[in-house]
Design a protein around this motif. Structure first.
Motif, PDB file in Angstrom:
ATOM      1  N   UNK A   6       0.807  -1.226   0.000  1.00  0.00           N
ATOM      2  CA  UNK A   6       0.000   0.000   0.000  1.00  0.00           C
ATOM      3  C   UNK A   6       0.838   1.274   0.000  1.00  0.00           C
ATOM      4  N   UNK A   7       2.073   1.216   0.462  1.00  0.00           N
ATOM      5  CA  UNK A   7       2.918   2.413   0.523  1.00  0.00           C
ATOM      6  C   UNK A   7       3.806   2.550  -0.710  1.00  0.00           C
ATOM      7  N   UNK A   8       3.460   1.885  -1.786  1.00  0.00           N
ATOM      8  CA  UNK A   8       4.312   1.882  -2.969  1.00  0.00           C
ATOM      9  C   UNK A   8       4.363   3.228  -3.663  1.00  0.00           C
ATOM     10  N   UNK A   9       3.336   4.014  -3.568  1.00  0.00           N
ATOM     11  CA  UNK A   9       3.317   5.317  -4.227  1.00  0.00           C
ATOM     12  C   UNK A   9       2.970   5.199  -5.694  1.00  0.00           C
ATOM     13  N   UNK A  10       3.412   6.166  -6.474  1.00  0.00           N
ATOM     14  CA  UNK A  10       3.015   6.234  -7.879  1.00  0.00           C
ATOM     15  C   UNK A  10       4.061   5.671  -8.836  1.00  0.00           C
ATOM     16  N   UNK A  11       5.191   5.214  -8.324  1.00  0.00           N
ATOM     17  CA  UNK A  11       6.238   4.661  -9.202  1.00  0.00           C
ATOM     18  C   UNK A  11       5.723   3.417  -9.908  1.00  0.00           C
ATOM     19  N   UNK A  12       5.904   3.362 -11.217  1.00  0.00           N
ATOM     20  CA  UNK A  12       5.546   2.176 -11.989  1.00  0.00           C
ATOM     21  C   UNK A  12       6.816   1.473 -12.431  1.00  0.00           C
ATOM     22  N   UNK A  59      10.562  -7.386  -2.998  1.00  0.00           N
ATOM     23  CA  UNK A  59      10.147  -7.588  -4.384  1.00  0.00           C
ATOM     24  C   UNK A  59       8.699  -7.176  -4.590  1.00  0.00           C
ATOM     25  N   UNK A  60       8.453  -6.492  -5.706  1.00  0.00           N
ATOM     26  CA  UNK A  60       7.109  -6.050  -6.062  1.00  0.00           C
ATOM     27  C   UNK A  60       6.696  -6.708  -7.367  1.00  0.00           C
ATOM     28  N   UNK A  61       5.409  -6.991  -7.477  1.00  0.00           N
ATOM     29  CA  UNK A  61       4.852  -7.447  -8.752  1.00  0.00           C
ATOM     30  C   UNK A  61       3.545  -6.723  -8.996  1.00  0.00           C
ATOM     31  N   UNK A  62       3.277  -6.429 -10.258  1.00  0.00           N
ATOM     32  CA  UNK A  62       2.030  -5.764 -10.606  1.00  0.00           C
ATOM     33  C   UNK A  62       0.888  -6.762 -10.525  1.00  0.00           C
ATOM     34  N   UNK A  63      -0.243  -6.301  -9.968  1.00  0.00           N
ATOM     35  CA  UNK A  63      -1.385  -7.190  -9.810  1.00  0.00           C
ATOM     36  C   UNK A  63      -2.671  -6.380  -9.789  1.00  0.00           C
ATOM     37  N   UNK A  99      -3.863  -3.614 -11.091  1.00  0.00           N
ATOM     38  CA  UNK A  99      -3.855  -2.176 -10.875  1.00  0.00           C
ATOM     39  C   UNK A  99      -3.130  -1.702  -9.626  1.00  0.00           C
ATOM     40  N   UNK A 100      -2.491  -2.601  -8.900  1.00  0.00           N
ATOM     41  CA  UNK A 100      -1.684  -2.201  -7.742  1.00  0.00           C
ATOM     42  C   UNK A 100      -0.424  -3.062  -7.706  1.00  0.00           C
ATOM     43  N   UNK A 101       0.424  -2.829  -6.713  1.00  0.00           N
ATOM     44  CA  UNK A 101       1.668  -3.594  -6.571  1.00  0.00           C
ATOM     45  C   UNK A 101       1.585  -4.457  -5.338  1.00  0.00           C
ATOM     46  N   UNK A 102       1.962  -5.718  -5.480  1.00  0.00           N
ATOM     47  CA  UNK A 102       1.988  -6.657  -4.363  1.00  0.00           C
ATOM     48  C   UNK A 102       3.417  -6.879  -3.915  1.00  0.00           C
TER      49      UNK A 102
END
Length: 99
Positions: free
Chosen positions: A9-15, A39-43, A45-48
């Motif tokens: 949830x704290x990932x912000x707007x960085x894609x 590690x982040x993965x797109x899921x 519309x958000x990042x997990x």
């Protein structure tokens, strides 16, 4: 091995993407990105947070990873994972785990 679904949830707007500057880590049917020690993965519309559930020993892994072994290093929490043969290895006791 399964992957937990935990939204970052704290990932912000960085894609994340090929030119974002973070290490890309192929992982099954998607790509994870190493960012701030995890590690982040797109899921949808958000990042997990992309973390393995459980402990999976990489059987028969005799190669010892280190700073000069030639495999890409991915900082991951309190340790370093190494990209090897399309997956991540993490040192654990006297063996290597397959993330």
């Amino acid at each position: 091995m399964t992957t937990a679904h935990q939204e970052h949830t704290a990932h912000g707007t960085h894609s994340h993407g090929p030119d974002c500057g973070h290490s890309a880590v192929p992982h099954g049917d998607h790509v994870d990105y190493a960012h701030d020690g995890h590690l982040h993965r797109e899921h949808e519309g958000h990042w997990d947070e992309c973390e393995p559930a459980g402990h999976s020993v990489h059987e028969g892994h005799e190669h010892v990873h280190h700073d000069e072994c030639g495999h890409a290093q991915v900082p991951h929490g309190d340790h370093v994972d190494y990209l090897h043969d399309g997956h991540r290895h993490a040192e654990h006791g006297d063996h290597w785990d397959d993330h």
